[in-house]
Motif scaffolding. Sequence first.
Motif, short mmCIF file in Angstrom:
data_model
loop_
_atom_site.label_atom_id
_atom_site.label_comp_id
_atom_site.label_asym_id
_atom_site.label_seq_id
_atom_site.Cartn_x
_atom_site.Cartn_y
_atom_site.Cartn_z
N ASP A 58 0.82 -1.22 0.00
CA ASP A 58 0.00 0.00 0.00
C ASP A 58 0.85 1.26 0.00
O ASP A 58 0.37 2.35 -0.35
CB ASP A 58 -0.93 0.02 1.22
N PHE A 59 2.12 1.15 0.40
CA PHE A 59 2.98 2.33 0.48
C PHE A 59 3.88 2.46 -0.75
O PHE A 59 4.78 3.29 -0.77
CB PHE A 59 3.85 2.26 1.74
N LYS A 60 3.62 1.65 -1.78
CA LYS A 60 4.43 1.72 -3.00
C LYS A 60 4.18 3.04 -3.74
O LYS A 60 5.11 3.65 -4.28
CB LYS A 60 4.12 0.54 -3.91
N TYR A 61 2.94 3.49 -3.75
CA TYR A 61 2.60 4.69 -4.50
C TYR A 61 2.23 5.87 -3.60
O TYR A 61 2.50 7.01 -3.94
CB TYR A 61 1.44 4.39 -5.46
N GLN A 62 1.60 5.60 -2.48
CA GLN A 62 1.25 6.69 -1.57
C GLN A 62 2.32 6.82 -0.50
O GLN A 62 2.52 5.92 0.32
CB GLN A 62 -0.11 6.46 -0.91
N LYS A 63 3.01 7.94 -0.49
CA LYS A 63 4.14 8.15 0.42
C LYS A 63 3.81 9.17 1.52
O LYS A 63 4.53 9.23 2.51
CB LYS A 63 5.37 8.65 -0.36
N GLU A 64 2.79 9.98 1.33
CA GLU A 64 2.47 11.02 2.30
C GLU A 64 1.06 10.81 2.84
O GLU A 64 0.13 10.47 2.10
CB GLU A 64 2.58 12.41 1.67
N PHE A 65 0.93 11.02 4.15
CA PHE A 65 -0.35 10.84 4.82
C PHE A 65 -0.58 12.04 5.74
O PHE A 65 0.32 12.43 6.48
CB PHE A 65 -0.36 9.54 5.64
N ARG A 66 -1.77 12.59 5.70
CA ARG A 66 -2.06 13.80 6.45
C ARG A 66 -3.41 13.67 7.17
O ARG A 66 -4.42 13.31 6.54
CB ARG A 66 -2.10 15.01 5.52
N ALA A 67 -3.40 13.93 8.47
CA ALA A 67 -4.65 13.91 9.24
C ALA A 67 -5.45 15.18 8.96
O ALA A 67 -4.92 16.16 8.42
CB ALA A 67 -4.35 13.77 10.73
N GLU A 68 -6.69 15.17 9.33
CA GLU A 68 -7.58 16.30 9.06
C GLU A 68 -7.23 17.50 9.95
O GLU A 68 -6.90 17.35 11.12
CB GLU A 68 -9.02 15.87 9.30
N ASP A 69 -7.31 18.70 9.37
CA ASP A 69 -7.07 19.92 10.14
C ASP A 69 -8.26 20.23 11.05
O ASP A 69 -9.40 19.82 10.78
CB ASP A 69 -6.86 21.11 9.20
N GLY A 70 -7.97 20.94 12.14
CA GLY A 70 -9.05 21.40 13.00
C GLY A 70 -9.78 22.58 12.36
O GLY A 70 -9.19 23.34 11.58
N GLU A 71 -11.04 22.73 12.68
CA GLU A 71 -11.82 23.84 12.12
C GLU A 71 -11.51 25.13 12.88
O GLU A 71 -11.19 25.11 14.08
CB GLU A 71 -13.32 23.54 12.22
#
Length: 419
Positions: A58-71
Motif C-alpha cells: 500500500d505504500f508503494k505509491y502513496q508516500k504522504e499521509f495527512r490527518a484532518e485539520d481542525g476547524e
Amino acid sequence: MIFIDTAEIIVYGGKGGDGAASFRREKFIEKGGPDGGDGGKGGDVYLVTDPALLTLYDFKYQKEFRAEDGEPGRSQKQFGKDGKDLFIRIPVGVIVADLETQTVVDMDKPGMKLLVARGGRGGKGNARMATATRRAPRFRELGHEGEMRRLRLELKLVAHVGLVGLPNAGKSSLISVISKAKPEIAPYPFTTRSPVLGIVKKAEQSFVVSDVPGLIEGAHEGKGLGLTFLRHVERTKVLAIVIDAAAIDGYEPMQAYETIIGELRAYNPNLLEKPRVLVLNKIDLLQPEHIDQLKVQFADKESHMVLTSAATGEGTNQLVDVLFELISPTLSTEEPTAEFITMELPPLPEDFSIRREDEYWLVEGRWARYISRYDTTQPWDFQYVQREIRRKKLEEMLRQMGAKEGETVVIHDKAFEIL
C-alpha cells in the motif's frame, strides 16, 4: 500483489484551527465584548497493526499521509471542531523508525496502535485573550502546525517455522505439500522471490510456516536475495534447514549444510540458538544405500533429522510431527495478545534553530513557522509576535551568537530588525 517489505513515508498531524477575533454585537447590548471561539485541534496520525496485511504494498505509491485539520473558531464563542484522526494500517511485524530522532518501535503484535504524529493545538479566540486590563483584544491566536515525521517501515514476517535452504532445494514444493500455500514452483533457482506464508494444521492445532527466498554464499553481505531472506528468518521460532539430498542444485549435501550454517552465523549468531530440524529433501531420487550414507554423515550434525520427498509425500507427515514437537514449548509461553496496545513516539521538540546566512540570521523550526503565520502589519498581531519573541528570549540568544544592532533576522519567512 508485489511483496514489498520496506518503505519510507511522511506523516503529518493535522493543523490546529485558527482562533476567531470577533465581538458580540446585538441590539440593545452595549459593549458586548470579545466572543471569538477557539480553533479545533488537528487530527493525530496512528499506525495500527492489521493481521490481514502481509506486505507494505500500500505504500508503494502513496508516500504522504495527512490527518484532518481542525476547524477555525467562530463568533459567539463557538469552538471549531477537532480534526479526525488518521489510522494507517500496517502488517504485524513492522519495525517503525523515526529518521529524525532515530526512535525505533517494534510493532510485533496484532492490535497495536502507535501515535506517530500529533495534531497541532487549536488557536485561542480573542474571548480567551481578554484580561482585567485588556478587555477588548482585537487579535487571536493562530492554530499550531501538526507534527511532521519521516518514517522508515521494515517488515519482518511473523512465522513459527522458517524454511531455510539454498536455491532449488525444494522449499516451495515442500511448503505446498505440508500447508495450503501455493508458491511458484519451477525447475530453476530463485523461483521464490518473496516470502510465502502457509498454515500447517494437525487436529485442532496449527502453526505458520514461511518459505523465504533462497540464499547463496555471501548472503549476509547482501548477495543474491540474502538480506531479503535473512530479515524474515529473525522472527521465526524454529528453523527447518532444507537440503537437496540428490545434489541437483550443484551442492553436495554437506557443503550446502555448512554454507547455510555459515551464513546464519555471519548474519546473526543468535539464529543458531533457535530449535532446528534438518530436512534432507528429494530422497525419491536416491538409491537406498545412498540414503543410508547420508544418515551416517549427518548423524551428529542435528538432533532432529527428517528425510522427505515433496514429489511423493514421503516423510512429510513425520516432518509436521517434528515441527509441532519443537514449536509446542514456544506456543505455551506466548503471552495472550492485549485487546488494544497503545504506544506513542516521543514528541518532537517545539523549539527553533538559528543559523547565520550571508546577510541575515535565519530562525527555523516549528515555532518559527507558527510565528510566520501572523499578519505583522496589524498592530494587535505584531504585539503578540513581540511577546512571543520575548518569551523565547530570541534576542538574547542572537546577541550571544554575535548578532549586532541593525542586522536582519528572518523568522521562517518574515524579516525583523535587531534593535
